[in-house]
Design an enzyme around this catalytic site. Structure first.
Site, PDB file in Angstrom:
ATOM      1  CD  GLU A 189      11.271  12.134   2.232  1.00  0.00           C
ATOM      2  OE1 GLU A 189      12.238  11.877   3.058  1.00  0.00           O
ATOM      3  OE2 GLU A 189      10.176  12.361   2.986  1.00  0.00           O
ATOM      4  N   GLY A 247       6.906  10.264   3.777  1.00  0.00           N
ATOM      5  CA  GLY A 247       5.645  10.798   3.838  1.00  0.00           C
ATOM      6  C   GLY A 247       4.807   9.910   4.913  1.00  0.00           C
TER       7      GLY A 247
END
Ligand code: T1G
Length: 693
Positions: free
Chosen positions: A125, A102
């Site tokens: 991720e 992020g």
């Protein structure tokens, strides 16, 4: 004003500094503070551009992984990123250290990105069972093209600063500090020397070849990379259509067991460092001694050299010293090839190695690790010598994989300085280190051992003294259950295949062939005298070994091999099984692969519960860490304790009770499981109980 961001101004440039230790994780507190800061600067007419940068070791470690599985709170990360992308004023991200997940997505939503030398970026991720869920799968392709974005996102790898520049992820690579580099970039935008372009307005071409190749590469493995490819494919659409597709795929993965297992593994790697002795005074460890130049001694010496520590390696005879030195140097050369050592650090490591036949050379060592053969008499004699030779305060560690560390400590006048450090072969590569704390080991010795493990980039797990500590004790039960399954009707290859489909890299019989069936037999023979008569014993492995079938090294064991490659089951071994079943009056049963996995996993959970009850392991997560980082338990499954929570304790207990009807000696419900069941407790809750330090 917020504790988590600092708003600053430099003339007409507005700055937002992320200040949430330890890693500027983008939890709701930091997201909300940053969102408000953006709004403040957007509303301030004297501000013509906005720069984001991070305080501390790095820009940001991305979304707060601790939030996963919980309801997302507003402002969500996409809300914050939309505000930055839609800003009428140029937005600049100045990144240093790391920007992962992020954090990179935050930067990708800005109109320009600057990296500071040494920066590592990435979208890891998939390593957590997810995909970039805040625009990464839509914005990265707009900067790098679809093919590069697929490789970066599906691998989840770290990208160094120069490659980030080459790929177009950053527009400039600058010297630090990030704050000044951000201001300079904002001023260059105003002067027309740099162009600030909202990523969302860019287009990316559909790349069918890259998509098809990636789908083929990642099929049949984990789910996350395949879903990530679907999300990246949507980047060819207008971004307002692509973002919802990405979000839907992200939320689907967020609910998956794969994500839960991988996130548990992430935290397991870090949780084991939290031990009761953590705050004890640590001793300085600068000079290492290793006794024994065999595979383990050479691996341990290599691991210490890779950490930049000087090592004195003791072997008995000159020729063995030369061989040991040559093997260490071979390992170090391999480390250069793997990029773990530069030419300069390789030269330092080689110079840091002293090999000697004189054990007196250890007189000044701060820590001596014994790695000689597994014989109590030999170890006792050596520790008595070390006790006499080594300076007061030196720590004496044994690498034994199962011998009694209390008994070894008792051969010295300094039992408080004796500890077990069980490395896993190859010791310079395997990350797990079982730190075996004996009854008299001093707290600072344990704390020092954990500190030393961290220096070697190992994952230390605290274990008590018992036969096999944590890992080998569970392995013994795992293997026994696999042997019983074969006696009762399953094939070698069925057991291997079922466990490989579950996620183990190699099933137990293939592992046995690889390790050498004669080695395992020698261990069984050593323990034969103490084997409980009521314990079921399968003679199959012994009978196979007696044929001279020792596995890969003889091209025949459980399987047949040609040129090192498995060509199929060994009919002779299957005949031995059939004969044993007949001799034992066993009518072979049909097992499904699910039965195989259920029995093996339940056997691991049963033993793990006993290890917890006896206090050999501090927490369930420590047992998971041992299995995940030392015994090839598939990361996305999270470990036997994590799986026990997913299966449910009632089901685990019911399975044990069912199996106990066939073999009441192997199977019995540990009291801990019944206590947890009646208290409605999970192993996860036991982890959270924490450790009184
Ligand atoms: N969230 C929460 N805690 C984190 C964290 C994170 N992202 N990263 C680290 N920590 C904790 C860690 O558990 C430890 O806690 C402490 O910080 C120090 O970490 C929406 C969904 C950044 C390279 O995968 O790679 O963004 O044990 O010991 O060795 O698409 O941490 O002290 O209590 O590892 O210097 C993507 C994961 C998230 C990065 C620093 N980001 N972190 O290494 O310290 S998913 C990641 C790391 C995401 C978006 C998606 C490393 C590090 P404690 P540490 P380190």
């Amino acid at each position: 004003m917020s504790d988590f961001v600092r708003i600053e101004r430099d003339g007409d440039i507005g700055l937002i500094c992320l200040t949430k230790p330890p890693v500027n994780a983008l939890g709701v507190a930091l997201r909300s503070a940053t969102y408000d800061a953006v709004q403040t600067l957007l509303a301030d007419d004297s501000v013509t551009a906005i720069v984001l940068y991070g305080e501390g070791r790095f820009f940001s470690a991305g979304a707060d992984i601790k939030d996963f599985g919980r309801a997302s709170e507003t402002p969500t990360l996409p809300d914050l990123l939309k505000a930055l992308n839609d800003s009428p004023k140029p937005t600049v991200a100045a990144m240093h250290g790391v920007a992962f997940g992020g954090a990179l997505e935050l930067a990708l939503s800005c109109h320009l990105r600057v990296g500071i030398h040494g920066l590592q970026v990435g979208l890891p991720e998939v390593k957590l069972g997810l995909l970039p869920g805040a625009g990464g799968s839509q914005r990265l392709p707009r900067l790098t093209g679809m093919a590069s974005a697929i490789e970066v996102i599906c691998s989840g790898r770290n990208i160094a600063d120069d490659e980030a520049l080459r790929l177009g992820i950053i527009a400039r690579l600058a010297d630090g500090p990030a704050r000044e580099a951000g201001i300079s970039a904002a001023r260059d935008i105003a002067a027309g020397a740099l162009s600030a372009t909202p990523t969302d307005g860019l287009n990316v071409a559909h790349d069918e070849q890259a998509l098809a190749a990636a789908r083929q590469k990642y099929s049949g493995k984990l789910n996350a990379p395949l879903k990530a490819i679907d999300a990246i494919e949507a980047a060819a659409l207008p971004i307002d259509e692509g973002l919802p597709i990405e979000r839907a795929l992200f939320m689907e993965l967020m609910e998956s067991d794969e994500r839960a297992g991988l996130v548990h593994s992430f935290f397991a790697e870090r949780a084991t460092a939290k031990i009761p002795e953590a705050k004890a005074e640590k001793r300085a460890i600068e000079r290492i001694g290793v006794v024994g130049g065999g595979t383990m001694g050479v691996g341990i010496a290599t691991a210490a050299l890779l950490a930049g520590l000087p090592v004195t390696l003791i072997e008995t005879a000159e020729m063995r010293i030369d061989a040991a030195r040559a093997n260490v140097e071979k390992n170090l050369a391999g480390a250069v090839k793997r990029g773990k050592l530069t030419k300069a650090t390789h030269s330092v490591a080689v110079a840091n190695l002293t090999a000697s036949a004189d054990i007196g050379a250890l007189a000044k060592a701060d820590l001596v690790i014994e790695a000689i053969f597994e014989d109590m008499e030999a170890k006792a004699g050596l520790f008595s010598d070390l006790d006499r030779i080594c300076r007061p305060g030196a720590i004496l560690a044994t690498n034994t994989s199962y011998l009694d560390v209390d008994a070894i400590a008792a051969t010295t006048a300094r039992p408080a300085d004796v500890i077990g450090m069980h490395f896993f072969s190859p010791a310079h590569i395997m990350r797990l280190l079982e730190v075996v704390v004996a009854s008299k080991t001093a707290p600072e010795v344990t704390a020092t051992a954990f500190d030393f493990a961290r220096k070697l980039r190992k994952i230390p797990v605290r274990a008590g003294v018992c036969d096999g500590f944590i890992g080998n004790r569970i392995l013994t039960r795992y293997r026994k259950q696999c042997e019983y399954l074969v006696l009762d009707g399953a094939g070698f290859d069925q057991v291997d295949r079922a466990l490989e489909t579950f996620g183990f890299a190699m099933g137990p019989f293939a592992v046995g062939d690889l390790a050498g069936l004669d080695i395992a037999k020698a261990t069984r023979d050593r323990k034969a005298a103490t084997r409980p008569p009521e314990e079921r014993y399968s003679r199959v492995a012994d009978l196979i070994c007696d044929q001279g079938w020792h596995g890969r090294k003889t091209n025949i064991g459980y399987y047949l091999y040609e040129g090192g490659k498995k060509t199929g089951p060994n009919p002779g071994a299957e005949d031995i099984v059939a004969a044993e079943r007949k001799a034992l009056g066993i009518t072979p049963k049909d097992f499904t692969d699910e039965d195989v996995v259920a029995r093996v996993l339940t056997a691991m959970i049963q033993e793990a519960a006993m290890i917890l009850e006896e206090g050999i392991a501090l927490r369930p997560v420590d047992i998971d860490a041992v299995q995940l980082f030392g015994y090839g338990f598939p990361r996305h499954r999270g470990g036997p304790m994590h799986m026990a929570d997913q299966i449910g304790l009632s089901e685990v207990i019911a399975r044990i009770e069912t199996y106990a009807a066939e073999d009441a000696y192997f199977w019995s419900v540990p009291p801990l499981l019944r206590q947890m069941q009646s208290a409605g407790q999970s192993f996860a809750a036991l982890n959270d109980k924490g450790i009184s330090t």
